[in-house]
Design a protein around this motif. Structure first.
Motif, mmCIF file in Angstrom:
data_model
loop_
_atom_site.group_PDB
_atom_site.id
_atom_site.type_symbol
_atom_site.label_atom_id
_atom_site.label_comp_id
_atom_site.label_asym_id
_atom_site.label_seq_id
_atom_site.Cartn_x
_atom_site.Cartn_y
_atom_site.Cartn_z
ATOM 1 N N GLN A 1 0.749 3.481 2.216
ATOM 2 C CA GLN A 1 1.199 3.628 3.593
ATOM 3 C C GLN A 1 2.462 2.808 3.842
ATOM 4 O OE1 GLN A 1 -1.687 2.577 6.586
ATOM 5 N NE2 GLN A 1 -0.369 3.226 8.282
ATOM 6 N N GLN A 2 2.483 1.573 3.368
ATOM 7 C CA GLN A 2 3.654 0.728 3.555
ATOM 8 C C GLN A 2 4.885 1.316 2.884
ATOM 9 O OE1 GLN A 2 1.546 -2.812 1.999
ATOM 10 N NE2 GLN A 2 2.321 -3.907 3.796
ATOM 11 N N LEU B 1 8.117 6.785 10.278
ATOM 12 C CA LEU B 1 6.892 7.511 9.963
ATOM 13 C C LEU B 1 6.059 7.760 11.216
ATOM 14 C CD1 LEU B 1 4.595 7.010 6.925
ATOM 15 C CD2 LEU B 1 3.583 6.930 9.186
ATOM 16 N N GLN B 2 6.128 6.838 12.166
ATOM 17 C CA GLN B 2 5.299 6.960 13.375
ATOM 18 C C GLN B 2 5.641 8.193 14.197
ATOM 19 O OE1 GLN B 2 6.733 4.261 12.270
ATOM 20 N NE2 GLN B 2 5.376 2.486 12.376
ATOM 21 N N ASN C 1 -6.402 3.364 -0.090
ATOM 22 C CA ASN C 1 -5.980 2.699 -1.315
ATOM 23 C C ASN C 1 -6.949 3.033 -2.441
ATOM 24 O OD1 ASN C 1 -3.823 1.353 -0.024
ATOM 25 N ND2 ASN C 1 -5.217 -0.234 0.694
ATOM 26 N N HIS D 1 6.116 4.359 4.684
ATOM 27 C CA HIS D 1 6.708 3.873 5.934
ATOM 28 C C HIS D 1 8.093 3.288 5.694
ATOM 29 C CE1 HIS D 1 7.482 0.517 8.776
ATOM 30 N NE2 HIS D 1 7.015 1.362 9.679
ATOM 31 N N THR E 1 0.834 -1.200 0.000
ATOM 32 C CA THR E 1 0.000 0.000 0.000
ATOM 33 C C THR E 1 0.870 1.252 0.000
ATOM 34 O OG1 THR E 1 -0.083 0.135 2.400
ATOM 35 C CG2 THR E 1 -1.760 -1.254 1.305
ATOM 36 N N LEU F 1 -2.637 11.190 10.107
ATOM 37 C CA LEU F 1 -2.432 10.699 8.748
ATOM 38 C C LEU F 1 -3.401 9.556 8.485
ATOM 39 C CD1 LEU F 1 1.487 10.553 8.632
ATOM 40 C CD2 LEU F 1 -0.028 12.532 8.283
ATOM 41 N N GLN F 2 -4.265 9.731 7.500
ATOM 42 C CA GLN F 2 -5.257 8.717 7.156
ATOM 43 C C GLN F 2 -5.011 8.253 5.724
ATOM 44 O OE1 GLN F 2 -9.322 9.745 8.244
ATOM 45 N NE2 GLN F 2 -8.609 11.203 9.784
ATOM 46 N N PHE F 3 -4.810 6.948 5.562
ATOM 47 C CA PHE F 3 -4.380 6.390 4.279
ATOM 48 C C PHE F 3 -5.531 5.676 3.584
ATOM 49 C CE2 PHE F 3 -0.579 6.871 6.816
ATOM 50 C CZ PHE F 3 0.363 7.329 5.915
#
Length: 285
Positions: free
Chosen positions: A110-111, A126-127, A137, A114, A108, A133-135
């Motif tokens: 996000q991955q 990233l944390q 797909n 990250h 994704t 932060l809202q991801f």
């Protein structure tokens, strides 16, 4: 200045492809990689997170709290390398909705954002970002509605896959189509659909035809197009304003000036993207 309800502005923060290229020969067009901001109605949309995103982020710090929607075309390095330096994402109470196409291996957006911030590539994960932060797909062809703004998506012809975007609001539209390679025997139907009668078309024009077809250093299969092919799309799609984008890092200011002259001779309403360029899209009555 338009009110928040009827504005449609496009600003360019990074216009290069492949790698940043700051220096004395790239001052006028800029050396940061891909990042385009659109302030549309009451919404703020950001397309790609190259090194131009860092500069945009610095300009946003005084506006906190900030809410914005960040759309990635894909996750090649020149489109995500500014994200770890996007200062507003580290500020509590700022909110970012982040969209992207899953990679062919299923990773994704996000991955991938990250992973680029993991050791040994980056000192903090990233944390550490304290913003909300809202991801999300996306799939090619999906439509995203953000208030009164509509964002259409379309698949592009690029290694590892990529998405193009069409933003519509108030009867007007702007299209962001970068990192896509034209086909040798036809115009790309996905690009034509996104670009149809657009007020502004921002399109990948990394090469010239001479560079692309050079038998000694061919760029065929590299995932990018030429300004000549961008003009063909603009003509076929009845586009009002063409913006050539994703300049090759080897193209200095003088070279880009020449491309601009040649492109305008064929399609008069042509601009070359440069850092700081602002385009106002007039809202229909």
């Amino acid at each position: 200045m338009a009110s928040l309800g009827d504005r449609f502005y496009i600003k360019f923060w990074g216009v290069r492809g492949s790698i940043p290229c700051p220096g004395t020969e790239t001052v006028r067009y800029g050396g940061n990689t891909s990042c385009v901001e659109m302030q549309v109605g009451k919404e703020r949309l950001i397309f790609d997170g190259g090194t131009g995103l860092r500069v945009l982020g610095e300009s946003m710090l005084s506006e906190s709290p900030v809410t914005a929607h960040l759309f990635f075309t894909h996750s090649h390095w020149d489109h995500i390398q500014g994200f770890p330096f996007f200062s507003p994402a580290f500020v509590p109470n700022n909110t970012f909705y982040i969209y992207g196409l899953p990679a062919p291996n299923g990773a994704t957006i996000q991955q991938r954002l990250h992973d680029q911030m993991l050791h040994p590539n980056f000192p903090v994960p990233l944390q550490i970002m304290q913003g909300d932060l809202q991801f999300y797909n996306l799939e090619a062809g999906e439509i995203v509605n953000i208030g009164e703004v509509t964002v259409e998506t379309g698949r592009l012809n690029h290694p590892g896959e990529a998405l193009g975007y069409r933003v519509s609001f108030g009867g007007r539209s702007a299209v962001y189509v970068t990192d896509t390679e034209h086909f040798p025997d036809r115009l790309d139907e996905n690009v034509l659909k996104l670009a149809r009668q657009a007020d502004v078309l921002i399109i990948d024009a990394t090469y010239t035809d001479e560079e692309y077809y050079n038998p000694e250093s061919s760029k065929v299969g590299w995932g990018h197009s030429t300004w000549q092919e961008g003009v063909k799309i603009a003509q076929a799609a009845d586009v009002k304003q063409l913006v050539l984008f994703h300049h090759d890092p080897s193209h200095n200011d003088t070279y880009l000036d020449q491309i601009k002259q040649e492109a305008i001779a064929v399609f008069p309403n042509t601009l070359l993207a440069r850092e700081g360029l602002m385009i106002k899209v007039p809202i229909a009555d």
